[in-house]
Design a protein around this motif. Structure first.
Motif, PDB file in Angstrom:
ATOM      1  N   GLU A 197     109.437 122.705  -5.248  1.00 35.99           N
ATOM      2  CA  GLU A 197     110.136 123.285  -4.410  1.00 35.99           C
ATOM      3  C   GLU A 197     109.632 123.482  -3.110  1.00 35.99           C
ATOM      4  OE1 GLU A 197     112.090 127.052  -6.988  1.00 35.99           O
ATOM      5  OE2 GLU A 197     109.885 127.436  -6.528  1.00 35.99           O
TER       6      GLU A 197
ATOM      7  N   GLU B 145     113.749 126.785  -1.156  1.00 36.96           N
ATOM      8  CA  GLU B 145     114.254 126.791  -2.458  1.00 36.96           C
ATOM      9  C   GLU B 145     113.403 127.929  -3.301  1.00 36.96           C
ATOM     10  OE1 GLU B 145     115.295 122.232  -3.162  1.00 36.96           O
ATOM     11  OE2 GLU B 145     113.136 122.783  -3.217  1.00 36.96           O
TER      12      GLU B 145
ATOM     13  N   ARG C 143     115.408 131.282  -5.048  1.00 34.54           N
ATOM     14  CA  ARG C 143     115.284 131.502  -6.506  1.00 34.54           C
ATOM     15  C   ARG C 143     114.573 132.719  -6.927  1.00 34.54           C
ATOM     16  NH1 ARG C 143     111.048 131.118  -9.549  1.00 34.54           N
ATOM     17  NH2 ARG C 143     109.790 129.610  -8.242  1.00 34.54           N
TER      18      ARG C 143
ATOM     19  N   GLU D  23     116.306 136.104  -8.910  1.00 37.48           N
ATOM     20  CA  GLU D  23     115.544 136.344 -10.109  1.00 37.48           C
ATOM     21  C   GLU D  23     115.272 137.882 -10.132  1.00 37.48           C
ATOM     22  OE1 GLU D  23     113.744 132.236 -11.354  1.00 37.48           O
ATOM     23  OE2 GLU D  23     112.224 133.897 -11.004  1.00 37.48           O
TER      24      GLU D  23
ATOM     25  N   ARG E  39     121.968 136.883  -3.860  1.00 36.30           N
ATOM     26  CA  ARG E  39     121.910 135.572  -3.289  1.00 36.30           C
ATOM     27  C   ARG E  39     122.021 135.316  -1.807  1.00 36.30           C
ATOM     28  NH1 ARG E  39     125.648 134.447  -6.541  1.00 36.30           N
ATOM     29  NH2 ARG E  39     124.356 133.265  -8.165  1.00 36.30           N
TER      30      ARG E  39
END
Length: 160
Positions: free
Chosen positions: A46, A50, A54, A58, A63
């Motif tokens: 990653e 990235e 993520r 999580e 987003r």
């Protein structure tokens, strides 16, 4: 170098507040009872971007749609751990907030941040973010008991 030495931290911003995580869940958590941003450790392959996308998804359900890489924080715990933390802020995101399994998420006004149980070094990077300092490198050296021993900004020692 192991992936566990590489992490991201992100402060989501909305209406003069940051989304903070009160770490109350994990046992043997170095961050137990502290208030921190959201983020976590890199997975193999990653990039910082990235990883932060993520981890934020999580931990919060959001987003990110607009975010900035603000600095690199070199964190020495004082008990043998060195961590390199990519620090981000985000002012655009979409989705619905979900419960976080690492503690309680709460929007905290930037004026009230100093009242929280924060790491001493976090107060330094909050100041740098507030002053809109361009991309920075911050080194924080702790004594192994949570006390900040020294700090350096872009290679130069700073007064604590």
């Amino acid at each position: 170098m192991s992936m566990k030495n590489l992490s991201t931290l992100c402060y989501l911003e909305r209406d003069g507040a940051y989304l903070m995580l009160h770490r109350t869940v994990k046992k043997n958590d170095v961050n137990k009872d502290k208030w921190i941003g959201v983020g976590g450790h890199f997975e193999e392959g990653e990039s910082p971007e990235e990883c932060v996308l993520r981890e934020v998804l999580e931990e919060t359900g959001y987003r990110l749609t607009s975010y900035r890489f603000r600095g690199l924080v070199t964190f020495l715990s004082g008990d043998g751990v060195t961590e390199y933390m990519s620090l981000f802020t985000a002012d655009g995101f979409e989705g619905d907030e979900i419960p976080c399994d690492e503690g309680e998420l709460e929007w905290v006004s930037m004026e009230r941040l100093e009242e929280l149980n924060l790491w001493e070094g976090d107060k330094i990077f909050f100041r740098l973010l507030r002053e809109n300092v361009p991309f920075f490198s911050l080194k924080l050296v702790y004594d192994g008991k949570g006390g900040l021993e020294s700090a350096a900004l872009n290679g130069s020692p700073i007064k604590l």
